[in-house]
Design a protein around this motif. Structure first.
Motif, PDB file in Angstrom:
ATOM      1  N   VAL A 123       0.890  -1.168   0.000  1.00 21.68           N
ATOM      2  CA  VAL A 123       0.000   0.000   0.000  1.00 21.68           C
ATOM      3  C   VAL A 123       0.923   1.211   0.000  1.00 21.68           C
ATOM      4  CG1 VAL A 123      -1.869   1.222   1.171  1.00 21.68           C
ATOM      5  CG2 VAL A 123      -1.724  -1.277   1.318  1.00 21.68           C
ATOM      6  N   GLU A 125       2.805   4.967  -0.431  1.00 22.46           N
ATOM      7  CA  GLU A 125       2.533   6.336  -0.037  1.00 22.46           C
ATOM      8  C   GLU A 125       1.745   7.034  -1.141  1.00 22.46           C
ATOM      9  OE1 GLU A 125       5.053  10.397   1.122  1.00 22.46           O
ATOM     10  OE2 GLU A 125       6.074   8.468   0.935  1.00 22.46           O
ATOM     11  N   ARG A 127      -1.068   6.406  -2.124  1.00 22.53           N
ATOM     12  CA  ARG A 127      -2.050   5.445  -2.638  1.00 22.53           C
ATOM     13  C   ARG A 127      -1.775   4.966  -4.060  1.00 22.53           C
ATOM     14  NH1 ARG A 127      -3.970   9.126   0.766  1.00 22.53           N
ATOM     15  NH2 ARG A 127      -4.307  10.727  -0.799  1.00 22.53           N
ATOM     16  N   GLN A 182      -9.824   6.630  -1.186  1.00 26.11           N
ATOM     17  CA  GLN A 182      -8.755   6.074  -2.013  1.00 26.11           C
ATOM     18  C   GLN A 182      -7.818   5.194  -1.185  1.00 26.11           C
ATOM     19  OE1 GLN A 182      -6.629   8.856  -4.490  1.00 26.11           O
ATOM     20  NE2 GLN A 182      -8.499   9.852  -5.211  1.00 26.11           N
ATOM     21  N   GLN A 183      -7.573   5.593   0.068  1.00 22.60           N
ATOM     22  CA  GLN A 183      -6.708   4.768   0.926  1.00 22.60           C
ATOM     23  C   GLN A 183      -7.342   3.405   1.154  1.00 22.60           C
ATOM     24  OE1 GLN A 183      -3.653   5.633   1.890  1.00 22.60           O
ATOM     25  NE2 GLN A 183      -3.333   3.667   2.869  1.00 22.60           N
ATOM     26  N   PRO A 203       0.242   5.331   5.858  1.00 24.05           N
ATOM     27  CA  PRO A 203      -1.170   5.109   5.533  1.00 24.05           C
ATOM     28  C   PRO A 203      -2.116   6.209   5.990  1.00 24.05           C
ATOM     29  CG  PRO A 203      -0.495   3.692   7.341  1.00 24.05           C
ATOM     30  CD  PRO A 203       0.761   4.320   6.794  1.00 24.05           C
ATOM     31  N   THR A 204      -1.709   7.040   6.956  1.00 29.59           N
ATOM     32  CA  THR A 204      -2.611   8.092   7.426  1.00 29.59           C
ATOM     33  C   THR A 204      -2.272   9.467   6.854  1.00 29.59           C
ATOM     34  OG1 THR A 204      -1.283   8.636   9.398  1.00 29.59           O
ATOM     35  CG2 THR A 204      -2.891   6.843   9.604  1.00 29.59           C
ATOM     36  N   LEU A 207      -4.912  12.404   5.439  1.00 24.79           N
ATOM     37  CA  LEU A 207      -6.305  12.032   5.663  1.00 24.79           C
ATOM     38  C   LEU A 207      -6.936  12.916   6.731  1.00 24.79           C
ATOM     39  CD1 LEU A 207      -6.137   8.122   5.679  1.00 24.79           C
ATOM     40  CD2 LEU A 207      -6.335   9.687   3.733  1.00 24.79           C
ATOM     41  N   VAL A 215      -9.064   4.147   9.038  1.00 29.12           N
ATOM     42  CA  VAL A 215      -7.975   3.389   8.433  1.00 29.12           C
ATOM     43  C   VAL A 215      -7.233   2.580   9.494  1.00 29.12           C
ATOM     44  CG1 VAL A 215      -5.694   3.635   7.358  1.00 29.12           C
ATOM     45  CG2 VAL A 215      -7.669   4.830   6.395  1.00 29.12           C
TER      46      VAL A 215
END
Length: 284
Positions: A123, A125, A127, A182-183, A203-204, A207, A215
């Motif tokens: 996953v 950076e 996305r 999208q994440q 991942p955050t 956001l 998430v």
């Protein structure tokens, strides 16, 4: 914090069929909590890694590991070498020296397609979806290396159950979704490959607070269903809420490591990353 804590407490679920275990047929995976304190062996292992960008050294004898069932967070500020570590794992950057092993076998020198086929999902950076393709098409791209069409269809249905917001957007172009949506698509796309290990780079990042919590809850739930997670994250407070173990990287060197509980209680982490004391003002 209460929502995250309750989610983590619920992650002792029986593993969902196929997740993280398709390459060990019939194997049942212990819950994240039972394995999180230390499994049988390292699933991912980096030993004495020294990597370079031209003449500039990015890693200095880097050692870290992810054991089966764990969420491991790699923490650090900008230019600490976090994303470079992810590039090494995914075969995007070959270190000059050191060992890189996954599931007991060396993956040093393998290209990214071979690494993905071994059971590592990515996953990335920001996305990196295909914006002009539909959400459905993006998800199916995650299964590009599979030829079990019936199981792919079943997994797609499972993703839509796990990510109901994604199900609502299934026929939308991916580029029209919000950052948080999208994440979720990026996470579901990686899971379509049935990985044993999910590598997540920031991942955050970017956001909204609402989607940050969602998430993180999903990461904990995915881990509870049998998938180990290696997460690169700058926000130490958030990452350590769901992690089992953490490493702190500074200019290419591991300067601190320990269980998430230990790191959260460490004054050096609190001062430098959680907003307390002079060190936090210096770090900012």
């Amino acid at each position: 914090m209460s929502a995250l804590a309750s989610t983590v407490a619920r992650t002792g679920l029986a593993p969902t069929s196929g997740w993280g275990g398709n390459r060990d047929e019939g194997a049942s995976l212990p819950s994240a909590r039972s394995q999180g304190e230390g499994g049988r062996h390292a699933l991912l292992e980096l030993k004495q890694i020294n990597s370079f960008y031209g003449p500039v050294q990015a890693h200095f004898d880097l050692d870290l590991e992810v054991r089966p069932g764990q969420i491991v967070s790699l923490l650090g500020g900008n230019a600490s070498g976090k994303s470079t570590t992810m590039k090494v794992v995914l075969g995007l950057l070959k270190p000059r020296s050191g060992q890189l092993r996954f599931d007991g076998q060396s993956i040093l020198g393998l290209g990214t397609p071979q690494v993905i086929r071994r059971g590592i999902g990515s996953v990335p950076e920001a996305r990196r979806l295909f914006p002009a393709m539909t959400v459905r098409e993006n998800l199916l791209m995650g299964a590009y290396a599979r030829n079990d069409r019936k199981a792919v269809s079943e997994d797609l249905g499972r993703m839509l159950e796990l990510f109901p917001r994604v199900a609502e957007r299934i026929d939308f172009q991916a580029g029209t979704l919000s950052g948080g949506e999208q994440q979720m698509v990026a996470m579901a796309r990686a899971l379509m490959g049935r990985p044993k290990l999910l590598c997540m780079d920031e991942p955050t990042m970017g956001l909204s607070p609402l989607y940050v919590d969602k998430v993180l809850e999903l990461i904990a739930r995915i881990n509870g269903q049998g998938v180990s997670v290696f997460m690169v994250e700058q926000n130490a407070s958030l990452a350590l809420q769901i992690a089992h173990y953490g490493y702190v990287l500074q200019t290419g060197r591991i300067v601190l490591q320990g269980s998430a509980r230990e790191l959260l209680a460490d004054t050096r982490i609190r001062d430098a990353y959680l907003g307390g004391g002079d060190a936090a003002r210096t770090a900012s």
